[in-house]
Design an enzyme around this catalytic site. Structure first.
Site, PDB file in Angstrom:
ATOM      1  NE  ARG A 218      -4.288  -1.338   0.402  1.00  0.00           N
ATOM      2  CZ  ARG A 218      -4.609  -2.280  -0.498  1.00  0.00           C
ATOM      3  NH1 ARG A 218      -3.845  -2.497  -1.543  1.00  0.00           N
ATOM      4  NH2 ARG A 218      -5.698  -3.000  -0.352  1.00  0.00           N
ATOM      5  CG  HIS A 266      -3.780   0.026  -6.522  1.00  0.00           C
ATOM      6  ND1 HIS A 266      -3.850   0.581  -5.287  1.00  0.00           N
ATOM      7  CD2 HIS A 266      -4.064  -1.291  -6.318  1.00  0.00           C
ATOM      8  CE1 HIS A 266      -4.160  -0.328  -4.375  1.00  0.00           C
ATOM      9  NE2 HIS A 266      -4.289  -1.483  -4.992  1.00  0.00           N
TER      10      HIS A 266
HETATM   11  C1  GLV Z   1      -6.219  -4.191  -4.009  1.00  0.00           C
HETATM   12  O1  GLV Z   1      -5.356  -3.457  -3.664  1.00  0.00           O
HETATM   13  C2  GLV Z   1      -6.855  -5.143  -3.151  1.00  0.00           C
HETATM   14  O2  GLV Z   1      -6.747  -5.030  -1.916  1.00  0.00           O
HETATM   15  O3  GLV Z   1      -7.495  -6.061  -3.677  1.00  0.00           O
END
Ligand code: GLV
Length: 303
Positions: A218, A266
């Site tokens: 993260r 992401h």
């Molecule tokens: C993405 O970051 C998830 O947690 O699936």
């Protein structure tokens, strides 16, 4: 037992089909809810503004693998994160790709290519490099097996003290010893109070000089200023990031044009809509039958 889905239009189309096949009730979107007390499960990425109206709520299900974006829940409401083999395999693929890119100096070659520069560096065999994985949960273990198969030396650091066959494992207290032998550091940790900011000056300083960072945890794990410092003074050679803080990373952020950094937005993994629905069905059935809830998040650990 009705489930309320708050998610993307694609999931909003597919989940009702999967639920109909399974004979379970689902509502899509809060506007479809006339009686909040009929809702026993909510599946979402972003939770409703006011959870307290759902007086009979039993579980909140994250449609992703992470739960750090969800609020602390009152006692009696369980939190489940989606366990989906497809998502785990996608994460593994991204980690293997980014590790190989780091190993083969791709950030540097991409930057050189943009300048039209043909300049060869030296090439090392995978067996000459140690990949260290922070976070040896389901995804970390899957990545470790593939990286081992490619010939890398692989070690893992586990907050929960897990042991994994064929992988040299280090416990929480042994972080420094773990880091001292890592050429490519992969972060797959959950974001909790304990891990926030872990990728910072102190940690980078304990890696061998010239180590490379691969980050798919993260944004909150990474001190971006510390990363810039570590790259500038040569402590780190490169970084491949799938997560940043904030997201999206603003267009004017210096990392976009930094030749030592490669960023993906992401996208290391996305939960397949059908797989996510199957996980939610498994949760509903487990609750109904009093069995352990799949993907249950341990309140005290936060993952
Ligand atoms: C993405 O970051 C998830 O947690 O699936």
């Amino acid at each position: 037992m009705t489930l309320l889905l708050l998610s993307t239009p694609e999931r909003g189309k597919i989940w009702p089909r999967v639920f109909a096949e399974a004979g379970e009730d689902i509502l899509v979107g809060e506007q479809a809810v006339h009686d909040p007390s009929a809702i026993e499960h909510i599946a979402c990425w972003y939770p409703p503004k006011d959870l307290s109206v759902y007086t009979q709520l039993k579980t909140l299900i994250s449609v992703g693998a992470g739960v750090d974006h969800l609020p602390a829940l009152p006692e009696g409401i369980a939190l489940s994160r989606t366990i989906a083999p497809g998502l785990e395999a996608m994460m593994r693929d991204w980690v293997v790709m980014a590790t190989l890119m780091s190993h083969r100096d791709m950030p540097m070659y991409i930057a050189q290519a943009r300048q039209g520069v043909w300049k060869a560096g030296s090439v090392a065999a995978t067996g000459k490099r140690t990949v260290g994985i922070l976070g040896m949960g389901r995804i970390g273990r899957l990545a470790a097996v593939s990286l081992l198969a490619l010939g890398f030396r692989v070690r893992g650091w586990s907050l929960s003290g897990a042991t994994v066959d064929d992988i040299e494992m280090f416990a929480a207290d042994d972080l420094d010893v773990f880091l001292a032998g890592v050429d490519i550091l992969v972060c797959l940790l959950p974001l909790t109070e304990r891990t926030r900011g872990i990728l910072g000056d102190a940690l980078f300083g304990k890696l061998p000089r010239g180590a490379r960072l691969v980050h798919a945890g993260r944004g909150g794990h990474l001190d971006m200023t510390a990363l810039a410092r570590a790259l500038d003074d040569g402590q780190l050679a490169s970084a491949i990031l799938d997560v940043t803080e904030p997201e999206p990373l603003p267009a004017e952020h210096p990392f976009w044009n930094d030749p030592r950094i490669v960023i993906t937005p992401h996208v290391a993994a996305q939960t397949d809509a059908r797989e996510g629905a199957m996980h939610a069905l498994a949760v509903i059935r487990a609750v109904r039958e009093g069995r352990p809830i799949p993907g249950l998040v341990a309140r005290e650990r936060g993952y």
